[in-house]
Motif scaffolding. Structure first.
Motif, mmCIF file in Angstrom:
data_model
loop_
_atom_site.group_PDB
_atom_site.id
_atom_site.type_symbol
_atom_site.label_atom_id
_atom_site.label_comp_id
_atom_site.label_asym_id
_atom_site.label_seq_id
_atom_site.Cartn_x
_atom_site.Cartn_y
_atom_site.Cartn_z
ATOM 1 N N VAL A 3 12.936 -7.264 -5.783
ATOM 2 C CA VAL A 3 12.338 -5.957 -6.132
ATOM 3 C C VAL A 3 12.070 -5.304 -5.136
ATOM 4 N N CYS A 4 12.466 -3.904 -5.037
ATOM 5 C CA CYS A 4 12.167 -2.926 -3.748
ATOM 6 C C CYS A 4 10.911 -2.310 -4.168
ATOM 7 N N ILE A 5 9.951 -2.166 -3.269
ATOM 8 C CA ILE A 5 8.611 -1.269 -3.247
ATOM 9 C C ILE A 5 8.714 -0.180 -2.569
ATOM 10 N N GLU A 6 9.120 0.926 -2.736
ATOM 11 C CA GLU A 6 9.530 1.846 -1.590
ATOM 12 C C GLU A 6 8.675 3.000 -1.562
ATOM 13 N N PRO A 7 7.722 3.241 -0.342
ATOM 14 C CA PRO A 7 6.947 4.485 -0.398
ATOM 15 C C PRO A 7 7.725 5.413 0.455
ATOM 16 N N TRP A 8 7.812 6.741 -0.246
ATOM 17 C CA TRP A 8 8.605 7.779 0.466
ATOM 18 C C TRP A 8 8.010 9.075 0.948
ATOM 19 N N SER A 15 3.303 11.253 11.252
ATOM 20 C CA SER A 15 2.979 9.937 11.341
ATOM 21 C C SER A 15 2.689 9.468 9.982
ATOM 22 N N CYS A 16 3.071 8.484 9.520
ATOM 23 C CA CYS A 16 2.384 7.817 8.336
ATOM 24 C C CYS A 16 2.749 6.390 8.333
ATOM 25 N N SER A 17 2.027 5.519 7.342
ATOM 26 C CA SER A 17 2.020 3.913 7.401
ATOM 27 C C SER A 17 1.618 3.500 6.086
ATOM 28 N N TYR A 18 2.180 2.350 5.942
ATOM 29 C CA TYR A 18 1.967 1.472 4.745
ATOM 30 C C TYR A 18 1.943 0.044 5.147
ATOM 31 N N SER A 19 1.388 -0.774 4.196
ATOM 32 C CA SER A 19 1.107 -2.250 4.632
ATOM 33 C C SER A 19 1.732 -3.053 3.434
ATOM 34 N N ILE A 20 2.260 -4.450 3.737
ATOM 35 C CA ILE A 20 2.700 -5.316 3.010
ATOM 36 C C ILE A 20 1.579 -6.619 3.140
ATOM 37 N N GLU A 21 0.975 -6.913 2.055
ATOM 38 C CA GLU A 21 0.188 -8.058 1.878
ATOM 39 C C GLU A 21 0.832 -8.953 1.373
ATOM 40 N N VAL A 22 0.895 -10.264 1.750
ATOM 41 C CA VAL A 22 1.464 -11.346 1.161
ATOM 42 C C VAL A 22 0.286 -12.522 0.702
ATOM 43 N N ILE A 23 0.381 -12.965 -0.626
ATOM 44 C CA ILE A 23 -0.397 -13.805 -1.179
ATOM 45 C C ILE A 23 0.176 -15.059 -1.834
ATOM 46 N N ALA A 77 0.757 -1.285 -0.028
ATOM 47 C CA ALA A 77 0.262 0.032 -0.128
ATOM 48 C C ALA A 77 0.830 1.361 -0.222
ATOM 49 N N ILE A 78 0.714 2.314 -0.889
ATOM 50 C CA ILE A 78 1.345 3.320 -1.077
ATOM 51 C C ILE A 78 0.577 4.477 -0.891
ATOM 52 N N GLU A 79 -0.507 4.237 -0.602
ATOM 53 C CA GLU A 79 -1.501 5.717 -0.553
ATOM 54 C C GLU A 79 -0.873 6.602 0.590
ATOM 55 N N GLY A 80 -0.994 7.923 0.150
ATOM 56 C CA GLY A 80 -0.823 8.929 0.941
ATOM 57 C C GLY A 80 0.878 9.407 1.083
ATOM 58 N N PHE A 81 1.698 8.589 0.385
ATOM 59 C CA PHE A 81 3.178 8.775 -0.047
ATOM 60 C C PHE A 81 3.221 9.709 -1.178
#
Length: 288
Positions: A246-251, A280-288, A228-232
């Motif tokens: 592969v890196c997926i990096e919200p900044w 504050s900020c947050s993101y998530s990692i969902e594994v499938i 999840a990258i929303e808000g970054f």
């Protein structure tokens, strides 16, 4: 030293050094986090603070004094303290000290928490300014994911799938700094098919994506990682040619431009935090 949290869906390990996520496994034992093979990249998922990326000449000015900071700052190499832990939730913290003030003369606290909801890891950052002046900083995530995830698959079997159709240019780096050059990355499309040339010019740095999440998705199986990258405001996508990750990096923040003036407060993407305030900020990692 590391701490483990888990639930009925996933098990997660976090190193105390850097409060760095180092493992996310599902109940079948499949590992989704890159295992820091030094042949390619010796990290898992470093936290980028108090800068994201690289400073021109690794230095900046503040109140007529010159300071130096390594690429991505120092948090990734500092030992964090454990604040609290339960079965599926853990909190770490890092406070400014004599050592950090040599390179970053501000009074701060950085709190990092990891919580689990089913097959999802919620990562939150909280930055507090305990000083009496504006505190310039950036913060970002740098999680690396195994690619391929499943045995028998190849890097080229994967794609980066955006939640929405995007029209985005990648800002190009030269020696870790922005050159001002751009290259079309997504042209009314929502996917990047991975191949050996995808990251031949270093990271793909995107600004203003509409998508709420990006998924590293196999085209041969159901395996995937959704970030999840929303808000970054910025997103980095990175690997090394030939590397199986592969890196997926919200900044919240960026590297310097090649002609940066060296004043941290003037840096594009920098956050200016008022005294006694919190970001504050947050993101998530969902594994499938």
């Amino acid at each position: 030293m590391q701490t483990t949290i888990s639930n009925n869906f996933i098990s997660v390990n976090i190193l105390h050094k850097g409060a760095e996520l180092c493992s996310v496994k599902n109940k079948s034992g499949i590992e989704f986090i890159w295992q820091a093979d030094g042949k390619f990249w010796p990290r898992h998922a470093p936290i980028l603070f108090p800068i994201v990326g690289k400073l021109k000449d690794f230095s900046y000015q503040h109140k007529r004094s010159k300071y130096t900071l390594p690429q991505h700052g120092f948090a990734r190499d500092k030992n964090f303290f454990l604040k609290s832990v339960s079965d599926d939730f853990v909190v770490f913290y890092l406070n400014s000290d004599v050592e950090t003030q040599i390179s970053y003369p501000f009074e701060f606290e950085l709190i990092v928490s990891y919580g689990l909801i089913k097959n999802k890891v919620i990562v939150e950052y909280k930055v507090s300014n305990y000083g009496s002046e504006l505190m310039p900083f950036s913060i970002g995530a740098h999680p690396g994911f195994c690619c391929p995830i499943a045995p028998g698959e190849k890097f080229e079997d994967y794609k980066l799938q955006f939640e929405q159709v995007e029209n985005l240019d990648a800002h190009l780096l030269e020696g870790g700094l922005f050159s001002g050059k751009t290259e079309k990355c997504l042209n009314n499309s929502n996917e990047i098919r991975l191949n050996e040339n995808t990251f031949s010019k270093d990271a793909l740095v995107l600004e203003g994506a509409k998508s709420k999440y990006v998924t590293l998705q196999s085209t041969r199986s159901a395996h995937a990682v959704k970030v999840a990258i929303e808000g970054f405001p910025y997103l980095g996508l990175w690997s090394k040619p030939g590397a199986p990750f592969v890196c997926i990096e919200p900044w919240f923040g960026l590297s310097d431009h090649v002609d940066a003036n060296g004043v941290l407060q003037d840096k594009k993407g920098i956050i200016l935090l008022e005294p006694k305030k919190e970001f504050s900020c947050s993101y998530s990692i969902e594994v499938i």
